[in-house]
Design a protein around this motif. Structure first.
Motif, PDB file in Angstrom:
ATOM      1  N   LEU A   1      21.822 -44.523 -27.720  1.00 30.30           N
ATOM      2  CA  LEU A   1      22.074 -44.883 -26.326  1.00 30.30           C
ATOM      3  C   LEU A   1      21.512 -43.787 -25.426  1.00 30.30           C
ATOM      4  O   LEU A   1      21.866 -42.613 -25.584  1.00 30.30           O
TER       5      LEU A   1
ATOM      6  N   HIS B   1      21.839 -42.446 -21.975  1.00 24.06           N
ATOM      7  CA  HIS B   1      22.763 -42.555 -20.836  1.00 24.06           C
ATOM      8  C   HIS B   1      22.169 -41.844 -19.616  1.00 24.06           C
ATOM      9  O   HIS B   1      21.907 -40.640 -19.651  1.00 24.06           O
TER      10      HIS B   1
ATOM     11  N   SER C   1      22.592 -41.387 -15.312  1.00 26.26           N
ATOM     12  CA  SER C   1      23.595 -41.571 -14.257  1.00 26.26           C
ATOM     13  C   SER C   1      23.222 -40.811 -12.995  1.00 26.26           C
ATOM     14  O   SER C   1      22.484 -39.819 -13.037  1.00 26.26           O
TER      15      SER C   1
ATOM     16  N   LEU D   1      21.525 -47.029 -20.649  1.00 24.49           N
ATOM     17  CA  LEU D   1      22.750 -47.393 -19.952  1.00 24.49           C
ATOM     18  C   LEU D   1      22.864 -46.533 -18.699  1.00 24.49           C
ATOM     19  O   LEU D   1      22.966 -45.310 -18.783  1.00 24.49           O
TER      20      LEU D   1
ATOM     21  N   THR E   1      24.915 -45.574 -15.364  1.00 24.01           N
ATOM     22  CA  THR E   1      26.289 -45.671 -14.871  1.00 24.01           C
ATOM     23  C   THR E   1      26.429 -45.320 -13.383  1.00 24.01           C
ATOM     24  O   THR E   1      27.235 -44.496 -12.991  1.00 24.01           O
TER      25      THR E   1
ATOM     26  N   THR F   1      17.658 -52.275 -20.336  1.00 25.94           N
ATOM     27  CA  THR F   1      18.437 -51.399 -19.455  1.00 25.94           C
ATOM     28  C   THR F   1      19.620 -52.159 -18.870  1.00 25.94           C
ATOM     29  O   THR F   1      19.461 -53.262 -18.329  1.00 25.94           O
TER      30      THR F   1
ATOM     31  N   MET G   1      31.183 -48.997 -19.711  1.00 31.25           N
ATOM     32  CA  MET G   1      30.467 -48.245 -18.675  1.00 31.25           C
ATOM     33  C   MET G   1      31.301 -48.303 -17.399  1.00 31.25           C
ATOM     34  O   MET G   1      31.530 -49.381 -16.835  1.00 31.25           O
TER      35      MET G   1
ATOM     36  N   LEU H   1      31.447 -44.390 -20.986  1.00 29.95           N
ATOM     37  CA  LEU H   1      30.358 -43.617 -20.390  1.00 29.95           C
ATOM     38  C   LEU H   1      30.578 -43.540 -18.884  1.00 29.95           C
ATOM     39  O   LEU H   1      30.731 -44.572 -18.222  1.00 29.95           O
TER      40      LEU H   1
ATOM     41  N   SER I   1      32.494 -39.872 -22.618  1.00 29.29           N
ATOM     42  CA  SER I   1      31.271 -39.076 -22.575  1.00 29.29           C
ATOM     43  C   SER I   1      30.759 -39.072 -21.135  1.00 29.29           C
ATOM     44  O   SER I   1      30.472 -40.128 -20.564  1.00 29.29           O
TER      45      SER I   1
ATOM     46  N   SER J   1      28.090 -37.780 -18.177  1.00 28.99           N
ATOM     47  CA  SER J   1      26.781 -37.227 -17.828  1.00 28.99           C
ATOM     48  C   SER J   1      26.906 -36.381 -16.563  1.00 28.99           C
ATOM     49  O   SER J   1      27.589 -36.778 -15.613  1.00 28.99           O
TER      50      SER J   1
END
Length: 282
Positions: free
Chosen positions: A46, A48, A50, A77, A79, A106, A193, A212, A253, A255
């Motif tokens: 993944l 991630h 953001s 992904l 967010t 995406t 998410m 996330l 998790s 970011s």
């Protein structure tokens, strides 16, 4: 004259330092191990992303997109906060959306900045017309070699009412409960998410395995021992600004994100993308 030269040198050095802190991208690699991850998803990656906030990473975000592509992931992904409501640049956001979808499938959820962005209808239209999938309070399945995992996405709480409305988070929670209840029935590995990490105490009561989030910008300024200094909706010395947090069987998790908003600089807090590798626990 000597002191002017010294002062000028200090200004140039400070400007260079701040620029590099804001533009030198890093990759944070993490591994999530869980018994409910299917065999076919063992090693699934993944990417991630953001809090883009219209940040500049080369023309049409070429430096950022090159780094994302180099991770050789399976899915991106995103967010939230793809736009910044104070410094809107719709064209840059649209170019970034197109760049991501050309690399990998995406999926996207909204952040708080989309909720207050005056041209949100135009951005939403651009998303609809793109290959990026907006998870609008829904849960879907990601499939691989005959197996699947759940991917749920919820809008930022401000899409459930004005920020001063005392019932906003109640409506947000009700939607979240309704959305993920199917995860109890099928016992599939479930990813949520959701933009805001400070709501972890709510997420961990849900049947989700991995959450996330972004939003905290890594605490904006990071110092040894105290770490992040400030995050929106957490205030001074926030608890949830980066990395992995675990509680009640749920992993969060976070970011540190890519761009900035009200405060224009990052200090000891480089913009990052997070790469999460799923591993099956035997």
């Amino acid at each position: 004259m000597k002191y002017k030269a010294i002062a000028l040198g200090i200004v140039i050095a400070a400007a260079r330092f701040l620029y590099k802190e804001d533009k030198d991208l890093v990759v944070d690699s993490r591994t999530i191990t869980h018994k409910n991850i299917p065999e076919s998803f063992d090693g699934y990656k993944l990417v991630h992303v953001s809090d883009f906030h219209n940040a500049y990473f080369g023309r049409r975000s070429k430096h950022l997109l090159k780094l994302i592509e180099a991770q050789k992931g399976d899915v991106i992904l995103m967010t939230g906060d793809i736009i910044d409501r104070r410094t809107p640049n719709l064209k840059r956001a649209v170019h970034f959306i197109g760049g991501m979808t050309r690399i990998l499938p995406t999926y996207y959820i909204t952040g708080n900045h989309e909720a207050h962005y005056k041209r949100w209808p135009k951005l939403k239209e651009a998303i609809v017309n793109s290959e990026m999938v907006r998870l609008d309070n829904q849960m879907i399945q990601l499939e691989r070699n005959g197996s699947s995992i759940n991917l749920a996405g919820i809008n930022d709480p401000w899409f459930f009412g004005h920020e001063d409305d005392p019932f906003v988070f109640q409506r947000f929670k009700m939607q979240l409960v309704e959305m993920v209840k199917k995860a109890v029935e099928d016992d599939s590995f479930t990813i949520l998410m959701s933009h805001r990490p400070e709501l972890f105490s709510m997420y961990r009561t849900m049947p989700v395995d991995l959450v996330l989030s972004g939003h905290a910008h890594g605490g904006q300024i990071r110092l040894p021992f105290v770490k992040g200094l400030y995050a929106p909706h957490q205030g001074v010395l926030p608890k949830y600004t980066e990395g992995i947090h675990e509680s009640s069987g749920t992993t969060l998790s976070i970011s540190r994100g890519l761009g900035n908003s009200r405060f224009p600089f990052r200090v000891f807090n480089h913009p990052e993308i997070v790469v999460i590798t799923l591993k099956k626990r035997n």
